[in-house]
Design a protein around this motif. Structure first.
Motif, PDB file in Angstrom:
ATOM      1  N   TYR A   1      31.843  53.783  61.614  1.00 38.66           N
ATOM      2  CA  TYR A   1      30.609  54.413  62.402  1.00 38.66           C
ATOM      3  C   TYR A   1      30.256  55.724  61.381  1.00 38.66           C
ATOM      4  CZ  TYR A   1      31.117  52.048  66.621  1.00 38.66           C
ATOM      5  OH  TYR A   1      30.977  51.305  67.864  1.00 38.66           O
ATOM      6  N   GLU A   2      28.975  55.986  61.223  1.00 35.34           N
ATOM      7  CA  GLU A   2      28.538  57.070  60.476  1.00 35.34           C
ATOM      8  C   GLU A   2      27.441  57.972  61.489  1.00 35.34           C
ATOM      9  OE1 GLU A   2      25.679  57.957  56.631  1.00 35.34           O
ATOM     10  OE2 GLU A   2      27.232  56.453  56.389  1.00 35.34           O
ATOM     11  N   VAL A   3      27.806  58.823  61.882  1.00 34.99           N
ATOM     12  CA  VAL A   3      26.958  59.744  62.920  1.00 34.99           C
ATOM     13  C   VAL A   3      26.777  61.180  62.153  1.00 34.99           C
ATOM     14  CG1 VAL A   3      27.685  58.461  64.911  1.00 34.99           C
ATOM     15  CG2 VAL A   3      28.850  60.406  64.093  1.00 34.99           C
ATOM     16  N   TYR A   4      25.798  61.597  62.711  1.00 28.33           N
ATOM     17  CA  TYR A   4      25.463  63.039  62.247  1.00 28.33           C
ATOM     18  C   TYR A   4      25.534  63.969  63.541  1.00 28.33           C
ATOM     19  CZ  TYR A   4      23.813  61.082  57.943  1.00 28.33           C
ATOM     20  OH  TYR A   4      23.852  60.644  56.694  1.00 28.33           O
ATOM     21  N   ALA A   5      25.940  64.931  63.503  1.00 25.03           N
ATOM     22  CA  ALA A   5      26.189  66.022  64.671  1.00 25.03           C
ATOM     23  C   ALA A   5      25.982  67.556  64.336  1.00 25.03           C
ATOM     24  CB  ALA A   5      27.446  65.823  65.291  1.00 25.03           C
ATOM     25  N   LYS A  29      24.447  54.944  61.384  1.00 19.09           N
ATOM     26  CA  LYS A  29      24.741  53.484  61.295  1.00 19.09           C
ATOM     27  C   LYS A  29      26.105  53.116  61.709  1.00 19.09           C
ATOM     28  CE  LYS A  29      25.515  53.709  56.290  1.00 19.09           C
ATOM     29  NZ  LYS A  29      25.032  53.319  54.869  1.00 19.09           N
ATOM     30  N   ILE A  30      26.349  51.753  62.045  1.00 24.63           N
ATOM     31  CA  ILE A  30      27.369  51.028  62.159  1.00 24.63           C
ATOM     32  C   ILE A  30      27.466  49.904  61.397  1.00 24.63           C
ATOM     33  CG2 ILE A  30      28.728  49.647  63.953  1.00 24.63           C
ATOM     34  CD1 ILE A  30      27.231  51.220  66.134  1.00 24.63           C
ATOM     35  N   SER A  31      28.570  49.821  60.499  1.00 21.56           N
ATOM     36  CA  SER A  31      28.602  48.638  59.461  1.00 21.56           C
ATOM     37  C   SER A  31      30.045  48.129  59.837  1.00 21.56           C
ATOM     38  CB  SER A  31      28.360  49.162  58.168  1.00 21.56           C
ATOM     39  OG  SER A  31      29.467  50.336  57.825  1.00 21.56           O
ATOM     40  N   ASP A  32      30.293  46.915  59.385  1.00 16.97           N
ATOM     41  CA  ASP A  32      31.607  46.174  59.093  1.00 16.97           C
ATOM     42  C   ASP A  32      32.570  46.870  58.255  1.00 16.97           C
ATOM     43  OD1 ASP A  32      30.893  44.249  61.255  1.00 16.97           O
ATOM     44  OD2 ASP A  32      29.985  43.029  59.771  1.00 16.97           O
ATOM     45  N   ALA A  33      33.848  47.062  58.588  1.00 16.17           N
ATOM     46  CA  ALA A  33      34.822  47.874  57.753  1.00 16.17           C
ATOM     47  C   ALA A  33      35.465  46.702  56.615  1.00 16.17           C
ATOM     48  CB  ALA A  33      36.172  48.291  58.598  1.00 16.17           C
ATOM     49  N   GLY A  34      34.533  46.290  56.040  1.00  9.05           N
ATOM     50  CA  GLY A  34      34.835  45.326  54.630  1.00  9.05           C
ATOM     51  C   GLY A  34      35.065  46.183  53.441  1.00  9.05           C
ATOM     52  N   GLY A  35      35.404  45.754  52.389  1.00 13.75           N
ATOM     53  CA  GLY A  35      35.563  46.279  51.088  1.00 13.75           C
ATOM     54  C   GLY A  35      37.022  47.264  51.036  1.00 13.75           C
ATOM     55  N   ASN A  36      36.973  48.391  50.714  1.00 14.49           N
ATOM     56  CA  ASN A  36      38.014  49.389  50.607  1.00 14.49           C
ATOM     57  C   ASN A  36      38.503  50.101  51.716  1.00 14.49           C
ATOM     58  OD1 ASN A  36      36.071  51.305  50.293  1.00 14.49           O
ATOM     59  ND2 ASN A  36      36.551  51.911  48.302  1.00 14.49           N
ATOM     60  N   VAL A  37      38.029  49.769  52.916  1.00 11.28           N
ATOM     61  CA  VAL A  37      38.120  50.864  54.090  1.00 11.28           C
ATOM     62  C   VAL A  37      39.312  50.154  54.824  1.00 11.28           C
ATOM     63  CG1 VAL A  37      37.310  51.668  56.309  1.00 11.28           C
ATOM     64  CG2 VAL A  37      35.912  51.527  54.156  1.00 11.28           C
TER      65      VAL A  37
END
Length: 111
Positions: free
Chosen positions: A18-22, A86-94
């Protein structure tokens, strides 16, 4: 000049990033949690609708304050202006922190 701070918070939740702004991020009153308040979303007057951002808006609709487990936080940045959440799938290096945090302790031989 009274400029409000804006934070980008990236965290891991249920196999997604999850990427959110606050406007407010603090160590919460709950031990081990980061408190985020006043979530910022893009303008609803945009012609192009981003399905990921709409899903994020729906998930946090009516939320005044959210507590994120500290071990789920990937990164917190203070930024000049808000971007698209945005919400994205946790693929790659996470890679999530090993779970569970609480559980039974393994027994040694003969126990």
């Amino acid at each position: 000049m009274n400029k409000q701070r804006i934070y980008k918070v990236i965290f891991f939740c249920q196999g997604q990033v999850y990427e959110v702004y606050a406007r407010s991020v603090a160590q919460g009153g709950l031990l081990g949690f980061v408190e985020i308040e006043e979530l910022i979303f893009g303008e609803r007057t945009q012609v192009v609708v981003d399905p990921s951002e709409e899903k994020l808006k729906d998930e946090f609709a009516g939320v005044k304050r959210s507590y994120i487990p500290m071990h789920s936080v990937i990164r917190i940045d203070e930024v000049e202006k808000e971007g698209k959440g945005k919400i994205s799938d946790a693929g790659g290096n996470v890679t999530p922190f090993p779970m569970p945090v609480y559980g039974s302790t393994p027994k040694g031989p003969g126990e």
